[in-house]
Design a protein around this motif. Structure first.
Motif, PDB file in Angstrom:
ATOM      1  N   TRP A 154      -5.898   7.471   5.115  1.00 20.39           N
ATOM      2  CA  TRP A 154      -6.798   6.564   5.841  1.00 20.39           C
ATOM      3  C   TRP A 154      -6.635   6.695   7.374  1.00 20.39           C
ATOM      4  CZ3 TRP A 154      -5.660   2.162   9.008  1.00 20.39           C
ATOM      5  CH2 TRP A 154      -6.738   1.429   9.258  1.00 20.39           C
ATOM      6  N   ARG A 155      -5.390   7.069   7.888  1.00 16.41           N
ATOM      7  CA  ARG A 155      -5.597   6.961   9.336  1.00 16.41           C
ATOM      8  C   ARG A 155      -5.902   8.713   9.957  1.00 16.41           C
ATOM      9  NH1 ARG A 155       0.261   5.589  11.334  1.00 16.41           N
ATOM     10  NH2 ARG A 155      -0.675   5.631  13.540  1.00 16.41           N
ATOM     11  N   LEU A 156      -5.876   9.563   8.981  1.00 14.91           N
ATOM     12  CA  LEU A 156      -6.160  10.919   9.611  1.00 14.91           C
ATOM     13  C   LEU A 156      -7.661  10.811   9.911  1.00 14.91           C
ATOM     14  CD1 LEU A 156      -5.106  13.543   9.876  1.00 14.91           C
ATOM     15  CD2 LEU A 156      -5.621  14.119   7.974  1.00 14.91           C
ATOM     16  N   PRO A 157      -8.356  10.356   9.276  1.00 15.93           N
ATOM     17  CA  PRO A 157     -10.113  10.575   9.340  1.00 15.93           C
ATOM     18  C   PRO A 157     -10.411   9.650  10.548  1.00 15.93           C
ATOM     19  CG  PRO A 157      -9.820  10.267   6.809  1.00 15.93           C
ATOM     20  CD  PRO A 157      -8.555  10.138   7.550  1.00 15.93           C
ATOM     21  N   LEU A 158      -9.674   8.528  10.841  1.00 18.04           N
ATOM     22  CA  LEU A 158      -9.838   7.667  11.579  1.00 18.04           C
ATOM     23  C   LEU A 158      -9.581   8.078  13.082  1.00 18.04           C
ATOM     24  CD1 LEU A 158     -10.962   4.693  12.405  1.00 18.04           C
ATOM     25  CD2 LEU A 158      -8.350   4.066  12.364  1.00 18.04           C
ATOM     26  N   VAL A 159      -8.268   8.994  13.241  1.00 19.83           N
ATOM     27  CA  VAL A 159      -7.883   9.361  14.373  1.00 19.83           C
ATOM     28  C   VAL A 159      -9.014  10.609  14.665  1.00 19.83           C
ATOM     29  CG1 VAL A 159      -6.207  11.414  15.456  1.00 19.83           C
ATOM     30  CG2 VAL A 159      -5.427   8.930  14.109  1.00 19.83           C
ATOM     31  N   PHE A 160      -9.534  11.404  13.645  1.00 21.80           N
ATOM     32  CA  PHE A 160     -10.199  12.328  13.908  1.00 21.80           C
ATOM     33  C   PHE A 160     -11.706  12.129  14.391  1.00 21.80           C
ATOM     34  CE2 PHE A 160     -13.807  15.385  12.407  1.00 21.80           C
ATOM     35  CZ  PHE A 160     -13.378  16.369  12.856  1.00 21.80           C
ATOM     36  N   CYS A 161     -12.135  10.861  13.793  1.00 22.61           N
ATOM     37  CA  CYS A 161     -13.546  10.127  14.377  1.00 22.61           C
ATOM     38  C   CYS A 161     -13.208   9.637  15.845  1.00 22.61           C
ATOM     39  CB  CYS A 161     -13.770   8.997  13.698  1.00 22.61           C
ATOM     40  SG  CYS A 161     -14.375   9.643  11.811  1.00 22.61           S
ATOM     41  N   GLY A 162     -12.096   9.194  15.999  1.00 20.91           N
ATOM     42  CA  GLY A 162     -11.851   8.535  17.641  1.00 20.91           C
ATOM     43  C   GLY A 162     -11.706   9.987  18.452  1.00 20.91           C
TER      44      GLY A 162
ATOM     45  N   MET B  87       0.717  -1.133  -0.040  1.00 17.93           N
ATOM     46  CA  MET B  87       0.150  -0.112  -0.103  1.00 17.93           C
ATOM     47  C   MET B  87       0.968   1.240  -0.068  1.00 17.93           C
ATOM     48  SD  MET B  87      -2.781   0.881   2.843  1.00 17.93           S
ATOM     49  CE  MET B  87      -3.956  -0.298   2.738  1.00 17.93           C
ATOM     50  N   PRO B  88       0.605   2.207  -0.750  1.00 21.76           N
ATOM     51  CA  PRO B  88       1.559   3.407  -1.044  1.00 21.76           C
ATOM     52  C   PRO B  88       1.211   4.365   0.285  1.00 21.76           C
ATOM     53  CG  PRO B  88      -0.331   3.407  -2.919  1.00 21.76           C
ATOM     54  CD  PRO B  88      -0.498   2.018  -2.015  1.00 21.76           C
ATOM     55  N   ARG B  89       2.208   4.673   0.635  1.00 19.56           N
ATOM     56  CA  ARG B  89       2.444   5.699   2.181  1.00 19.56           C
ATOM     57  C   ARG B  89       1.282   6.707   1.904  1.00 19.56           C
ATOM     58  NH1 ARG B  89       4.747   6.024   6.578  1.00 19.56           N
ATOM     59  NH2 ARG B  89       5.495   7.861   7.425  1.00 19.56           N
ATOM     60  N   GLY B  90       1.125   7.382   0.989  1.00 18.72           N
ATOM     61  CA  GLY B  90       0.138   8.372   0.909  1.00 18.72           C
ATOM     62  C   GLY B  90      -1.387   8.171   1.267  1.00 18.72           C
ATOM     63  N   LEU B  91      -1.692   6.938   0.728  1.00 18.87           N
ATOM     64  CA  LEU B  91      -3.190   6.175   0.983  1.00 18.87           C
ATOM     65  C   LEU B  91      -3.204   5.761   2.497  1.00 18.87           C
ATOM     66  CD1 LEU B  91      -5.541   5.432  -0.362  1.00 18.87           C
ATOM     67  CD2 LEU B  91      -4.706   3.403  -0.850  1.00 18.87           C
ATOM     68  N   TYR B  92      -2.022   5.181   3.117  1.00 18.93           N
ATOM     69  CA  TYR B  92      -1.892   4.865   4.298  1.00 18.93           C
ATOM     70  C   TYR B  92      -2.166   5.923   5.415  1.00 18.93           C
ATOM     71  CZ  TYR B  92      -0.411   2.563   8.676  1.00 18.93           C
ATOM     72  OH  TYR B  92      -0.307   2.201  10.026  1.00 18.93           O
ATOM     73  N   VAL B  93      -1.689   7.233   5.093  1.00 17.11           N
ATOM     74  CA  VAL B  93      -1.780   8.431   6.008  1.00 17.11           C
ATOM     75  C   VAL B  93      -3.152   9.030   5.812  1.00 17.11           C
ATOM     76  CG1 VAL B  93      -0.930  10.810   6.180  1.00 17.11           C
ATOM     77  CG2 VAL B  93       0.730   9.006   5.710  1.00 17.11           C
TER      78      VAL B  93
END
Length: 183
Positions: free
Chosen positions: A9-17, A1-7
């Protein structure tokens, strides 16, 4: 998985958390605030009940002016306190019933107190009031005999007032501790 897609994906998850955490903290804060308000309201009701008990204690005291009027013919400075039927306790008793309505044992004590006050009125207060109003001078022996007959009722009134006061003071202490814990 490309690094840009991984970052990405994590940003909205952290925001929702973080959003869920914030909402949870707000709900906990509202619950604690509501508990604090309820604790303060209950403590205030206990304080008001204790004040009404002090008023009832004062109102249930033997009417000295009436006793002097009947014993020696001394004039009464003022009309008896309360309603025209000579019952000064009805309004404070109604307030007290409302203040202790959530406590069945206290409600039972208030009813017992009400009966004792009515009995006190029948045995002591009303005979004095009638004699004084009629201008009868019956002497101190008559007043003392009335008091002896009514003394057990007066003792019962004092015991009921003390029991109600003790319970309310205990509830007030509990509620103050609950308020401290909520703070």
């Amino acid at each position: 998985m490309p690094r840009g897609l991984y970052v990405a994906w994590r940003l909205p998850l952290v925001f929702c958390g973080l959003l869920v955490l914030l909402v949870g903290l707000l709900l906990i804060g509202w619950r604690d605030y509501a508990a604090l308000l309820q604790s303060q309201e209950l403590r205030l009701r206990s304080e008001q009940a204790i004040a009404v008990l002090a008023e009832l204690d004062r109102l249930a005291a033997p009417p000295t002016e009436m006793a002097l009027c009947v014993a020696v013919g001394a004039p009464v400075a003022s009309a008896p306190e309360g309603r025209p039927d000579g019952n000064p306790w009805s309004e404070p008793l109604a307030r007290l019933r409302g203040l202790v309505a959530d406590n069945p044992s206290q409600v039972g004590r208030v009813e017992s107190l009400t009966m004792a006050l009515r009995e006190w009125q029948q045995l002591y207060t009303l005979p004095l009031q009638r004699a004084c109003t009629a201008g009868q001078r019956l002497g101190s022996a008559y007043v003392q005999s009335l008091f002896r007959v009514a003394a057990p009722t007066r003792t019962r009134i004092a015991a009921e007032l003390a029991g109600l006061r003790r319970t309310e003071a205990g509830l007030q202490a509990e509620r103050a501790a609950g308020g401290q814990a909520a703070r």
